[in-house]
Design a protein around this motif. Structure first.
Motif, PDB file in Angstrom:
ATOM      1  N   TRP A 194       0.810  -1.209   0.000  1.00 15.30           N
ATOM      2  CA  TRP A 194       0.000   0.000   0.000  1.00 15.30           C
ATOM      3  C   TRP A 194       0.854   1.274   0.000  1.00 15.30           C
ATOM      4  O   TRP A 194       0.323   2.371   0.105  1.00 15.30           O
ATOM      5  CB  TRP A 194      -0.934   0.008   1.212  1.00 15.30           C
ATOM      6  N   GLU A 199       2.016   3.127  -7.936  1.00 14.69           N
ATOM      7  CA  GLU A 199       1.102   2.005  -8.172  1.00 14.69           C
ATOM      8  C   GLU A 199       0.556   1.457  -6.855  1.00 14.69           C
ATOM      9  O   GLU A 199      -0.625   1.110  -6.758  1.00 14.69           O
ATOM     10  CB  GLU A 199       1.832   0.905  -8.933  1.00 14.69           C
ATOM     11  N   ASN A 200       1.398   1.393  -5.837  1.00 11.54           N
ATOM     12  CA  ASN A 200       0.951   0.917  -4.531  1.00 11.54           C
ATOM     13  C   ASN A 200       0.152   1.981  -3.785  1.00 11.54           C
ATOM     14  O   ASN A 200      -0.855   1.681  -3.134  1.00 11.54           O
ATOM     15  CB  ASN A 200       2.153   0.498  -3.688  1.00 11.54           C
ATOM     16  N   ARG A 203      -3.400   2.122  -4.860  1.00  9.24           N
ATOM     17  CA  ARG A 203      -4.156   0.866  -4.753  1.00  9.24           C
ATOM     18  C   ARG A 203      -5.459   1.046  -3.977  1.00  9.24           C
ATOM     19  O   ARG A 203      -6.505   0.502  -4.346  1.00  9.24           O
ATOM     20  CB  ARG A 203      -3.280  -0.201  -4.089  1.00  9.24           C
ATOM     21  N   GLU A 207      -8.931   0.091  -5.777  1.00 10.35           N
ATOM     22  CA  GLU A 207      -9.705  -1.043  -5.254  1.00 10.35           C
ATOM     23  C   GLU A 207     -11.020  -0.581  -4.643  1.00 10.35           C
ATOM     24  O   GLU A 207     -12.024  -1.291  -4.705  1.00 10.35           O
ATOM     25  CB  GLU A 207      -8.864  -1.826  -4.246  1.00 10.35           C
TER      26      GLU A 207
END
Length: 430
Positions: A194, A199-200, A203, A207
């Protein structure tokens, strides 16, 4: 109403917005000790139903009762009492009385939870807000299980919104709230899945959007509010915003609102915070526009597959029409002026007013004392918070069927609202 602003907008989900004007989200803070909707919300949105805007977006509806933006927020978490569900239905029906669509903004305040609500709120990491006054506590970094539970909470809140008559939801990913905290490398110091690379850090947003869509189905409006940038050194940048938009293109959102800033750097109010803002790559024309985020929205629109809404600073019909006709945005968001006059947009469109007014911004205590160039940190923040507090007081008045007050200054508004928040916090049913 005539002209390009009256054109309807069909969203990817099939929903048709009556025109290109939106009452942007502004926190109402009028819920009672159970954090439930009440008659005041219906009265308030019945006034805004006749504002001239084809879309109304509510203020922060929280998904976690322990992490509120303010003690007077509505909270939808877990099983709801039948009385609350009925109040939400009355609320949505009032908002739609004149044909507008109503979307619920769903949010988690994270570290921007006031200390009077929770001295140790959840966040991406344990990075405390760098603000004077001690109003916000040091947050605790969320566990992976808590992150997953939060995603489920957003989805549940969206499902309740649909069941109670709302036409859509807007996932709040801007202004320094929880999702924005995950996006920013200043507040997200995690080294797990996370945190770290963008990209993390993105998330949680991606999501959450996917979980919300799965909960409400394809024909329900799902939007996102995203910062163009945090305008802080080492924060979420415009280049990162563009990359997040590319990823959002692969989801099924219907409307992307572009804004900017957070509590430490309140660009959403059109002013700078305590530190000098971090400059972002933007067209030179931005500096001459009355609306602060238009050129950011225009550059996002060049890359986005979904409709774009620009919010922040719009006051004249000409600026609104130019923004849409030039293809810089598909929708125009209007906020603070609707606290000064809930029917101001309608008057503007009818030629009964030359521009939208925000009476809070015209009420200063004196040159150089509470002005935007003040060098005194606390006073500078009171200036920013006083403008917001004036809006909250106006919203409270409208929720009680009264006219917004015009005889209260910013410092008085700030003190009065701070007192109200303390009383609300003490009354909360935990």
């Amino acid at each position: 109403m005539t002209g390009i602003l009256e054109n309807p907008l069909e969203l990817p989900c099939g929903q048709v917005l009556p025109n290109r004007l939106c009452k942007a989200a502004m926190t109402e803070q009028i819920a009672g000790p159970r954090n439930e909707a009440n008659e005041g919300h219906a009265v308030l949105y019945r006034a805004w139903a006749d504002s001239g805007c084809g879309l109304l977006i509510t203020g922060n509806v929280q998904v976690d009762p322990a992490c509120l933006e303010a003690p007077g927020n509505i909270v939808i978490c877990g099983e709801q009492r039948p009385e609350h569900l009925e109040a939400l239905k009355t609320y949505s029906a009032a908002a739609k009385a004149e044909g507008a669509k109503i979307w619920m903004q769903i949010s988690h305040a994270g570290r921007q939870t006031p200390k009077i609500v929770n001295p140790e709120p959840l966040s991406a990491s344990d990075v405390q807000l760098a603000l004077p006054g001690g109003q916000f506590g040091k947050p605790r970094a969320m566990t992976c299980d808590e992150i997953r539970q939060t995603i489920e909470a957003f989805a549940h809140c969206a499902k309740v919104a649909k069941e109670t008559g709302f036409d859509g939801v807007q996932v709040h990913g801007a202004h320094g709230y929880l999702i924005s905290q995950f996006l920013s490398p200043r507040s997200n110091l995690r080294t797990d899945e996370w945190g770290g690379p963008l990209e993390n850090r993105a998330r949680l947003l991606l999501e959450t959007v996917n979980a919300v869509r799965a909960a409400v189905g394809r024909d329900f409006g799902v939007g996102v509010k995203l910062n163009s940038a945090d305008f802080q050194k080492g924060g979420f940048s415009f280049e990162e915003c563009i990359q997040v938009v590319e990823w959002l293109n692969d989801t099924s959102i219907d409307l992307l609102e572009i804004s900017g800033g957070n509590y430490e750097q309140p660009k959403l109010l059109g002013i700078d915070g305590l530190q000098a803002p971090e400059e972002q790559a933007v067209r030179e024309s931005s500096k001459a526009r009355e609306a602060y985020f238009v050129d950011y929205a225009a550059m996002v629109r060049e890359r986005a597959k979904m409709p774009i809404m620009a919010t922040g600073g719009f006051r004249t019909l000409a600026a609104m029409e130019e923004t849409v006709s030039a293809g810089m945005a598909d929708m125009i968001g209007i906020g603070a002026p609707l606290c000064s006059d809930p029917h101001g947009v309608k008057k503007l469109l009818a030629g009964e007013a030359g521009r939208l007014e925000n009476y809070a911004k015209t009420m200063r205590l004196g040159p150089g004392f509470l002005g935007p160039n003040s060098k005194i940190g606390m006073v500078k923040m009171i200036n920013a918070l006083g403008q917001m507090a004036w809006n909250y007081i106006a919203i409270e008045a409208m929720s009680e069927g009264r006219e917004p007050p015009r005889d209260i200054g910013l410092l008085s508004a700030y003190m009065r609202h701070a007192g109200k928040q303390k009383r609300q916090a003490r009354a909360l049913i935990r």
